[in-house]
Design a protein around this motif. Sequence first.
Motif, mmCIF file in Angstrom:
data_model
loop_
_atom_site.group_PDB
_atom_site.id
_atom_site.type_symbol
_atom_site.label_atom_id
_atom_site.label_comp_id
_atom_site.label_asym_id
_atom_site.label_seq_id
_atom_site.Cartn_x
_atom_site.Cartn_y
_atom_site.Cartn_z
ATOM 1 N N ARG A 193 8.661 38.544 75.677
ATOM 2 C CA ARG A 193 8.385 39.312 76.900
ATOM 3 C C ARG A 193 7.031 39.995 76.821
ATOM 4 O O ARG A 193 6.285 40.027 77.802
ATOM 5 C CB ARG A 193 9.511 40.325 77.155
ATOM 6 C CG ARG A 193 9.432 40.962 78.537
ATOM 7 C CD ARG A 193 10.668 41.750 78.904
ATOM 8 N NE ARG A 193 10.809 42.944 78.084
ATOM 9 C CZ ARG A 193 11.872 43.748 78.120
ATOM 10 N NH1 ARG A 193 12.888 43.489 78.929
ATOM 11 N NH2 ARG A 193 11.928 44.809 77.364
ATOM 12 N N ASN A 253 7.669 54.374 88.423
ATOM 13 C CA ASN A 253 8.950 54.720 87.802
ATOM 14 C C ASN A 253 9.006 56.211 87.467
ATOM 15 O O ASN A 253 10.067 56.828 87.538
ATOM 16 C CB ASN A 253 9.157 53.897 86.535
ATOM 17 C CG ASN A 253 9.219 52.416 86.830
ATOM 18 O OD1 ASN A 253 8.520 51.945 87.730
ATOM 19 N ND2 ASN A 253 10.025 51.690 86.118
ATOM 20 N N GLU A 264 16.969 48.288 90.354
ATOM 21 C CA GLU A 264 17.163 48.678 88.948
ATOM 22 C C GLU A 264 16.883 50.159 88.778
ATOM 23 O O GLU A 264 16.440 50.832 89.708
ATOM 24 C CB GLU A 264 16.282 47.854 88.010
ATOM 25 C CG GLU A 264 14.800 48.087 88.167
ATOM 26 C CD GLU A 264 13.963 47.325 87.136
ATOM 27 O OE1 GLU A 264 14.464 47.009 86.045
ATOM 28 O OE2 GLU A 264 12.783 47.064 87.441
ATOM 29 N N SER A 267 14.917 53.426 86.631
ATOM 30 C CA SER A 267 13.513 53.627 86.248
ATOM 31 C C SER A 267 13.262 53.139 84.828
ATOM 32 O O SER A 267 12.143 52.790 84.474
ATOM 33 C CB SER A 267 13.116 55.091 86.393
ATOM 34 O OG SER A 267 13.768 55.860 85.417
ATOM 35 N N VAL A 268 14.313 53.144 83.997
ATOM 36 C CA VAL A 268 14.175 52.630 82.625
ATOM 37 C C VAL A 268 15.364 51.752 82.238
ATOM 38 O O VAL A 268 15.642 51.569 81.054
ATOM 39 C CB VAL A 268 14.055 53.785 81.580
ATOM 40 C CG1 VAL A 268 12.741 54.529 81.725
ATOM 41 C CG2 VAL A 268 15.236 54.731 81.660
ATOM 42 N N SER A 269 16.065 51.234 83.221
ATOM 43 C CA SER A 269 17.295 50.495 82.888
ATOM 44 C C SER A 269 17.637 49.488 83.980
ATOM 45 O O SER A 269 17.125 49.567 85.096
ATOM 46 C CB SER A 269 18.459 51.480 82.747
ATOM 47 O OG SER A 269 18.705 52.109 83.995
ATOM 48 N N ASN A 270 18.512 48.573 83.632
ATOM 49 C CA ASN A 270 19.091 47.669 84.639
ATOM 50 C C ASN A 270 20.444 48.215 85.056
ATOM 51 O O ASN A 270 21.102 48.923 84.290
ATOM 52 C CB ASN A 270 19.244 46.260 84.070
ATOM 53 C CG ASN A 270 17.908 45.590 83.827
ATOM 54 O OD1 ASN A 270 17.508 45.346 82.690
ATOM 55 N ND2 ASN A 270 17.188 45.309 84.896
ATOM 56 N N ILE A 298 16.416 42.792 78.308
ATOM 57 C CA ILE A 298 16.977 42.011 77.204
ATOM 58 C C ILE A 298 18.432 42.424 76.975
ATOM 59 O O ILE A 298 19.289 41.596 76.688
ATOM 60 C CB ILE A 298 16.070 42.173 75.967
ATOM 61 C CG1 ILE A 298 14.749 41.461 76.296
ATOM 62 C CG2 ILE A 298 16.706 41.608 74.705
ATOM 63 C CD1 ILE A 298 13.583 41.822 75.445
ATOM 64 N N THR A 299 18.721 43.694 77.182
ATOM 65 C CA THR A 299 20.108 44.165 77.091
ATOM 66 C C THR A 299 20.921 43.601 78.257
ATOM 67 O O THR A 299 22.077 43.217 78.085
ATOM 68 C CB THR A 299 20.159 45.715 77.120
ATOM 69 O OG1 THR A 299 19.030 46.216 76.407
ATOM 70 C CG2 THR A 299 21.427 46.238 76.529
ATOM 71 N N ASN A 304 19.968 49.420 78.731
ATOM 72 C CA ASN A 304 18.628 49.221 78.174
ATOM 73 C C ASN A 304 18.741 49.244 76.659
ATOM 74 O O ASN A 304 19.826 49.489 76.110
ATOM 75 C CB ASN A 304 17.581 50.204 78.732
ATOM 76 C CG ASN A 304 17.767 51.629 78.273
ATOM 77 O OD1 ASN A 304 18.427 51.909 77.280
ATOM 78 N ND2 ASN A 304 17.173 52.558 79.006
HETATM 79 N N1 PMP Z 1 14.113 48.073 83.697
HETATM 80 C C1 PMP Z 1 13.075 48.881 83.402
HETATM 81 C C2 PMP Z 1 12.165 49.308 84.494
HETATM 82 C C3 PMP Z 1 12.840 49.291 82.082
HETATM 83 O O1 PMP Z 1 11.808 50.095 81.791
HETATM 84 C C4 PMP Z 1 13.754 48.886 81.066
HETATM 85 C C5 PMP Z 1 13.529 49.332 79.649
HETATM 86 N N2 PMP Z 1 12.716 48.444 78.944
HETATM 87 C C6 PMP Z 1 14.819 48.047 81.426
HETATM 88 C C7 PMP Z 1 14.969 47.665 82.750
HETATM 89 C C8 PMP Z 1 15.777 47.541 80.387
HETATM 90 O O2 PMP Z 1 15.182 46.600 79.541
HETATM 91 P P1 PMP Z 1 15.683 46.313 78.069
HETATM 92 O O3 PMP Z 1 17.150 46.033 78.164
HETATM 93 O O4 PMP Z 1 14.929 45.123 77.656
HETATM 94 O O5 PMP Z 1 15.405 47.531 77.265
#
Ligand code: PMP
Length: 290
Positions: A52, A158, A184, A186-189, A211-212, A247
């Motif tokens: 990624r 975000n 989604e 701001s830091v997660s799905n 990825i999670t 995440n």
């Molecule tokens: N969406 C956003 C905007 C993110 O910042 C993150 C964190 N990287 C995720 C989703 C989740 O991604 P991951 O599972 O790869 O941490």
Amino acid sequence: MDPLIYVNGKFYKKSEAVVSVFDHGLLYGDGIFETLRSYRGQILFLSRHLDRLLSSAASISLKIDLTPEQIGQILYQTLEQNRLQDAYIRISVTRGKGEIGLDPALCPKPTLIVMAKTFRGHPKELYQNGIHASLVKVRRNASQSIDPSIKSMNFLNNILAMQEAMKSGAREALMLNPEGWVCEGSVSNIFWVQDEVVKTPDIGCGLLAGITREAVIKTANLSGVLVEEGYFPPEDLLMAKEVFVTNTSYEVMPVTLIDQNRVMSGKVGKITRLLLLEYRKKIPEFLAEG
Ligand code: PMP
């Protein structure tokens, strides 16, 4: 011990690790990053994170003169230098130092930074009681702008979403895409459960392919839980029986309050609990995959 931070080929004490004020990462948010986690000294989903990272780099025409193996070695060296086992690791790659101006040619060499710190996990109560999220007015950027599939250092959108959420005491901001579909955090799905089926926005909604997220979908499939990826209106989310976000650091985090609306009368649902448990059980297997 003062943490050691990797900057372009060398480790520096935290107090001495610096980049130029002309770095385009600082001047323009021109760069990309990844956050990773290690479990007992082993980095989870390393090859996926590197894929990624390199795909984000390619999307912004940023040339990194290192192979994925070399970057992986730097990440492990950072863990070793800091004697870390369970860690949160961040790699940032900026366009590099250059005169003011938007032309990437002004920056001959990217800046690569790796920092890591002990990760002690989130408080257990959050997994037991769920977190408070807020469906915010700020929309996820359109794919035609800074494509959300790029893990860009240009994170202000975000941050604005998170600021809006924090005003109401929420820990995560849930965003719609410009068309109004659930997108989604701001830091997660985001995921939710309706009629025993787990729903999550399709990647086509314009989101970061977590990825999670991918690992949780796989875990659900293997546990006999159906997952539907699609384009869903916010009403679906608000009527859901269970909601959770994923995440790298949260793994599977239950959401029990969205603004004023209690999800499932404020309790963590059974599918959420099952997926968190199964995901955690599978970590040794995921680590073995590399
Ligand atoms: N969406 C956003 C905007 C993110 O910042 C993150 C964190 N990287 C995720 C989703 C989740 O991604 P991951 O599972 O790869 O941490």
